[in-house]
Design an enzyme around this catalytic site. Sequence first.
Site, PDB file in Angstrom:
ATOM      1  N   GLY A   1       4.629  -3.734  -5.567  1.00 33.21           N
ATOM      2  CA  GLY A   1       3.243  -3.555  -5.729  1.00 33.21           C
ATOM      3  C   GLY A   1       2.651  -3.969  -4.216  1.00 33.21           C
TER       4      GLY A   1
ATOM      5  CB  CYS B   1       2.963 -11.679  -2.147  1.00 30.59           C
ATOM      6  SG  CYS B   1       1.793 -10.828  -1.386  1.00 30.59           S
ATOM      7  CG  LEU B   2       5.952  -6.362  -0.069  1.00 32.11           C
ATOM      8  CD1 LEU B   2       5.324  -4.871  -0.098  1.00 32.11           C
ATOM      9  CD2 LEU B   2       7.263  -6.167   0.583  1.00 32.11           C
TER      10      LEU B   2
ATOM     11  CG  HIS C   1       0.611 -10.304  -7.115  1.00 29.13           C
ATOM     12  ND1 HIS C   1       1.032 -11.445  -6.667  1.00 29.13           N
ATOM     13  CD2 HIS C   1       0.367  -9.691  -6.033  1.00 29.13           C
ATOM     14  CE1 HIS C   1       1.490 -11.404  -5.473  1.00 29.13           C
ATOM     15  NE2 HIS C   1       1.109 -10.358  -4.951  1.00 29.13           N
ATOM     16  CD  GLU C   2       0.076  -5.724  -5.950  1.00 32.56           C
ATOM     17  OE1 GLU C   2      -0.794  -5.648  -4.749  1.00 32.56           O
ATOM     18  OE2 GLU C   2       1.016  -6.343  -6.006  1.00 32.56           O
TER      19      GLU C   2
ATOM     20  CG  HIS D   1      -3.303  -8.672  -2.608  1.00 26.98           C
ATOM     21  ND1 HIS D   1      -3.219  -9.679  -1.710  1.00 26.98           N
ATOM     22  CD2 HIS D   1      -2.067  -8.634  -3.225  1.00 26.98           C
ATOM     23  CE1 HIS D   1      -1.751  -9.865  -1.379  1.00 26.98           C
ATOM     24  NE2 HIS D   1      -1.312  -9.376  -2.512  1.00 26.98           N
TER      25      HIS D   1
END
Length: 174
Positions: free
Chosen positions: A45, A95-96, A137-138, A141
């Site tokens: 994601g 998370c990236l 989660h996304e 952001h």
Amino acid sequence: MVLEILSYPNKKLYEVSKEVETFDEELHKLLDDMYETMIAKDGIGLAAIQVGVAKRIFIVNLSNEEGVQDKADLIEIINPEFELKVGECVYQEGCLSVPGFYEDVKRAERVKIKFQDRFGQERQIETDGLLAVALQHENDHLDGHLFIEKIGYNKRKKFEKEYKSKKNKKEHRL
Ligand code: QAP
Ligand code: CO
């Protein structure tokens, strides 16, 4: 094109993203670059703010039952709104933008979202499990939130300790 991913504690990650109003070529290029970047960095994601673009856009591409991350399953989400959030579940998230750190986060079990696709067409998804977790989660952001803000006090202290130790090692290498 693979874009640079902003990582904690970059201040840009705390910005609130703005609604997308034009569904043009430029948006499509951004979505394509986000996909390339997510795959290159082994993610499932990615939100636009993670590549420095403060627009209400994210993508999710989970692996199928065969364990294959198939582009046919890619979901592109623009201007999402949650219409339903029920139940509770705990999932170990990463998370990236917070590389190398994973921790349990409590979220809604089942969600329903309304959003637009890359052409501005209105769509809906109602789901549970990992996809529901990924959507939440996304979406966080887009409002300038990272999953580390949702973990308990002691786990947050553990994160800060690990982050500082990593940063020290990096400085030592210079
Ligand atoms: C968000 O996360 C997510 O630390 C996507 O070294 C998290 O793609 C959705 C990643 C949990 C559902 C459940 C993290 C890659 C990727 C790292 C990611 C790393 C390399 C995280
Ligand atoms: Co993330």
